[in-house]
Design a protein around this motif. Structure first.
Motif, PDB file in Angstrom:
ATOM      1  N   VAL A   1       0.807  -1.219   0.000  1.00 22.52           N
ATOM      2  CA  VAL A   1       0.000   0.000   0.000  1.00 22.52           C
ATOM      3  C   VAL A   1       0.848   1.280   0.000  1.00 22.52           C
ATOM      4  O   VAL A   1       0.592   2.210  -0.771  1.00 22.52           O
ATOM      5  CB  VAL A   1      -0.971  -0.027   1.209  1.00 22.52           C
ATOM      6  N   GLU A   2       1.893   1.317   0.838  1.00 28.74           N
ATOM      7  CA  GLU A   2       2.728   2.522   0.931  1.00 28.74           C
ATOM      8  C   GLU A   2       3.312   2.888  -0.424  1.00 28.74           C
ATOM      9  O   GLU A   2       3.383   4.046  -0.796  1.00 28.74           O
ATOM     10  CB  GLU A   2       3.870   2.297   1.942  1.00 28.74           C
TER      11      GLU A   2
ATOM     12  N   LYS B   1       0.669   4.652  -2.717  1.00 30.29           N
ATOM     13  CA  LYS B   1      -0.035   5.859  -2.243  1.00 30.29           C
ATOM     14  C   LYS B   1       0.150   7.013  -3.220  1.00 30.29           C
ATOM     15  O   LYS B   1      -0.782   7.710  -3.556  1.00 30.29           O
ATOM     16  CB  LYS B   1       0.491   6.255  -0.864  1.00 30.29           C
TER      17      LYS B   1
ATOM     18  N   ARG C   1     -10.430   9.121  -2.646  1.00 23.50           N
ATOM     19  CA  ARG C   1      -9.365   9.831  -3.370  1.00 23.50           C
ATOM     20  C   ARG C   1      -9.771  11.292  -3.580  1.00 23.50           C
ATOM     21  O   ARG C   1      -8.989  12.214  -3.359  1.00 23.50           O
ATOM     22  CB  ARG C   1      -9.101   9.152  -4.716  1.00 23.50           C
TER      23      ARG C   1
ATOM     24  N   GLY D   1      -6.296   9.458   0.273  1.00 30.89           N
ATOM     25  CA  GLY D   1      -5.269   8.501  -0.164  1.00 30.89           C
ATOM     26  C   GLY D   1      -5.885   7.167  -0.544  1.00 30.89           C
ATOM     27  O   GLY D   1      -7.113   7.016  -0.638  1.00 30.89           O
ATOM     28  N   TYR D   2      -5.017   6.173  -0.754  1.00 31.60           N
ATOM     29  CA  TYR D   2      -5.453   4.857  -1.231  1.00 31.60           C
ATOM     30  C   TYR D   2      -4.880   3.767  -0.330  1.00 31.60           C
ATOM     31  O   TYR D   2      -3.715   3.859   0.058  1.00 31.60           O
ATOM     32  CB  TYR D   2      -4.968   4.651  -2.673  1.00 31.60           C
TER      33      TYR D   2
END
Ligand code: KG4
Ligand code: ZN
Length: 344
Positions: free
Chosen positions: A34-35, A38, A172, A177-178
């Motif tokens: 995930v990081e 982003k 978003r 963020g995602y």
């Protein structure tokens, strides 16, 4: 006691687990990318493949260390073969094939969505089939009927965005963020779910399909007119969450009643949402439906759910082979094409 090593790499999580034939989890490790995504607001498939390649070996070693086992203690190896991003799927599938060949143990290819349906299998309160399964994730929103033979029939699905995708796209636009589902849930805690009105598409119609793109467009329109203060953000998050949870719950109740099946199983990443869980608990109670909620950790992508499906195939003597290919798309009704051979 037989043990399965399972690998899940269909999207942006590298997940490895070892589960024994009673369903006891001996080790369960996940590396989330995930990081890395982003910055891009979503998964970049080629970057995902590379991250899986980097992570898969160290993570497998950690999985064995945590279980206090070695590769010689494994009786079968399973991996997600479909559906998903083709590059990431290939990494896990080829790794599993390598282990199966080197150790001369059975290979079991698993359909990712069957994993979500059976994530809670072996837990004491998991219902006996037949049951209805509601799967809501980033890529899928569907209702299935699972029968005694683990044959899975699609009852309805999203015609456009998946529930998780709607959370992510609205998140978003809100700058969250995602992925955004869990963050929308956090904001929603302090919001008014009645402030914004979202008409739920196709409610009370005869079929069990979903549609979330209208809700997304409406949310983006509200957002364009709003001041982006914390109260408005929280109210919008609460209203969006309520609309999505209500749409999922309404179809699930109707599917159970129309099929006369009074057991419901929840799965997929959105199943981690507390409002959805609470609403389903209330609705199931009102309608005399037994509800199974998997532990939150096993709602989002994980390898334990892949191991559970593999154990069921192992019991039945159903295996895959070196010719079994990964598939970016494969409906759940076609999952049996992953099993080519009987006992090797
Ligand atoms: O099943 P999953 O891990 O991956 C797919 O196969 O798609 O689901 C990920 C999705 C994402 O869209 C994420 O925003 C959503 O599940 N999600 C949530 C929550 N936790 C994850 N949505 C709503 N509330 C949550 N707490
Ligand atoms: Zn998933």
């Amino acid at each position: 006691m037989k043990r399965v090593l399972a690998i899940e790499t269909s999207c942006d999580d590298t997940a490895i687990a070892i589960v024994d034939e009673r369903g006891t989890i001996l080790s369960d490790v996940i590396y989330s990318q995930v990081e890395e995504f982003k910055l891009f607001g979503g998964v970049v498939p080629e970057m995902g493949s590379r991250a899986h390649i980097e992570q898969i070996l160290p993570l497998t070693k950690r999985c064995f260390e945590e279980a206090n086992l070695t590769i010689k203690d494994i009786d079968a190896v399973a991996a997600t073969f479909a559906p998903g991003l083709i590059g990431p799927l290939l990494v896990g599938a080829q790794f599993a094939k390598g282990i199966a060949l080197a150790r001369n143990i059975p290979l079991i290819a698993v359909h990712h969505l069957e994993g979500h349906v059976l994530a809670g299998y072996f837990l004491p309160d998991f219902p006996k089939a037949p049951f209805i399964s509601l799967i809501a994730s980033g890529g899928h929103s569907a209702l299935y009927l699972c029968d005694e033979h683990f044959s899975i029939e699609l009852l309805g699905e999203t015609l456009d965005d998946a529930a998780g995708e709607a959370f992510d796209k609205i998140g978003r636009a809100l700058g969250l963020g995602y992925p955004a589902g869990a963050k929308i849930e956090k904001y929603a805690e302090h919001g008014d779910p009645k402030r914004f009105n979202f008409t739920i598409a196709m409610q009370r119609e005869a079929h069990f399909n979903f549609s979330f793109s209208g809700l997304k467009t409406k949310a983006l329109r509200y957002l364009a007119e709003l001041s982006h203060d914390d109260t408005s953000k929280a109210d919008l998050c609460a209203s969006v969450q309520e609309a999505i949870a209500s749409a999922l719950s309404e179809r699930a109740m109707r599917a159970c009643k129309s099929r006369g099946i009074y057991s419901l199983v929840l799965g997929g990443g959105v199943a981690a949402n507390t409002r959805l869980r609470t609403l389903l608990e209330q609705e199931c109670k009102n309608n005399d439906i037994a509800l199974f909620l998997p532990p939150k950790r096993h709602c989002t992508d994980n390898a334990v759910m892949i191991a559970k499906v593999a154990l069921l195939r192992l019991q039945k003597g159903l295996f895959s082979d070196m010719k079994t290919d990964v598939r970016a798309t494969l409906s759940i009704g076609q999952k049996d094409c992953l099993y080519h051979t009987a006992l090797p």
